[in-house]
Each structure stands twice: as structure tokens, then as C-alpha cells.
Design a protein around this motif. Structure first.
Motif, PDB file in Angstrom:
ATOM      1  N   ASP A   1     -68.358  31.544  43.867  1.00  0.00           N
ATOM      2  CA  ASP A   1     -67.621  31.717  42.602  1.00  0.00           C
ATOM      3  C   ASP A   1     -68.372  32.643  41.651  1.00  0.00           C
TER       4      ASP A   1
ATOM      5  N   SER B   1     -67.181  36.440  40.276  1.00  0.00           N
ATOM      6  CA  SER B   1     -67.157  36.720  38.839  1.00  0.00           C
ATOM      7  C   SER B   1     -68.072  37.907  38.511  1.00  0.00           C
TER       8      SER B   1
ATOM      9  N   ASN C   1     -66.927  41.434  36.872  1.00  0.00           N
ATOM     10  CA  ASN C   1     -67.496  41.872  35.592  1.00  0.00           C
ATOM     11  C   ASN C   1     -68.253  43.192  35.697  1.00  0.00           C
TER      12      ASN C   1
END
Length: 165
Positions: free
Chosen positions: A35, A39, A43
Motif C-alpha cells: 500500500d 501511494s 505521489n
């Protein structure tokens, strides 16, 4: 202390358990937080690369030609009633030119089975990436990843074999 850390947070995140050999007959697992990686990639706007399907090998098959780049994956039986994700897979660079699929084994199995394309889209990370951006599950995993990194640095220095950590 670390015995309690091993299972901490495992139920809260998607993770990959990377075997860390500590003796001939014993491995410990460092947990990589999938996870957090997804992310981080989103980003940082990482760009995936196309990885040739002919480089993929099932599990821990013996490597006939150690100078060739291999990516190991776990063969998954395809359940066509469940959808196949269309996002890039995640690959971890290991020792030398060997890489491991840490997320996307079903997508690799499906791509190889159907041979729709000669490549599959992937994000490739290394252990230094995991440590630098704190993409591990807990402190227990951090220590094991640092151990693995140092082990391969010493191995490379001692035997002169190029290693990607």
C-alpha cells in the motif's frame, strides 16, 4: 521485542513477505508494505517500464544462465470470474540481475497464459528504495532489510560479484 514486531500491522495493510536467509536452513521474513509503495509511486509520479515476458520464471527455478536478467513470480491459477487488474506490477531488484514480483503475480500469470503482449508494465524498486522511503511494514522489517543490504555489500566486496541490493 522484535518477535512481537514481526506480526504487528500485518492485518492492516497489503504486504509482501521477503525471505531473509540468516543460516543455511532458516529464513526470516521482512515485510514490504505494498500500500505504501503504491501511494509513493503515485505521489512521486513514477513511470512504469515495459518488462519482457520471456524474462519471467516461476518461483525459485534454477538459473541456467546467471548473466541473464530474470524476474521470478508465483504462478497463479486464473479465476476468470474475478477481474484482472490492469495496473503495472511491482518488482523488487534482488541480488545480481534477479528480480522478484512483489505485487502482480496474477497479472503476470495471465499475460504469459494469453501471450497478448511481449511485455508487461512494471515499477521496479530496490532495497535501498524501500529503506530510503520507509516502504516496509514495521521496524522489524526495516532491520532485516538493512541486514540483507549489508550482507550483499560484504558479499560483493569479498567475491567481486556485482549485486543490486
Amino acid at each position: 521485542m522484535f518477535a512481537d514486531e514481526e506480526s504487528k500491522d500485518q492485518d492492516n495493510f497489503e504486504y509482501y513477505g521477503l525471505d531473509i536467509p540468516i543460516s543455511l536452513n532458516q529464513n526470516l521474513k521482512a515485510y514490504i508494505n505494498i500500500d505504501k509503495i503504491k501511494s509513493f509511486i503515485l505521489n512521486e509520479r513514477y513511470t512504469p517500464i515495459d518488462t519482457p515476458l520471456y524474462n519471467f520464471r516461476i518461483g525459485a527455478e534454477s538459473v541456467e544462465n546467471p548473466s541473464q536478467e530474470f524476474t521470478f513470480y508465483s504462478k497463479i491459477s486464473i479465476n476468470h470470474n474475478l477481474g484482472i487488474k490492469h495496473e503495472p506490477i511491482l518488482i523488487l531488484k534482488s541480488f545480481g540481475d534477479i528480480q522478484i514480483v512483489i505485487d502482480g503475480n496474477t497479472r503476470v500469470s495471465n499475460a504469459i497464459l494469453n501471450q497478448k503482449n511481449a511485455t508487461i508494465s512494471a515499477f521496479v524498486l530496490s532495497i535501498p528504495d524501500l529503506l530510503l522511503h520507509e516502504l516496509y511494514l514495521n521496524d522489524y522489517s526495516k532491520v532485516l532489510l538493512e541486514y540483507r543490504l549489508e550482507f550483499f555489500r560484504i558479499y560483493e566486496k569479498t567475491y567481486g560479484i556485482s549485486a543490486i541490493y
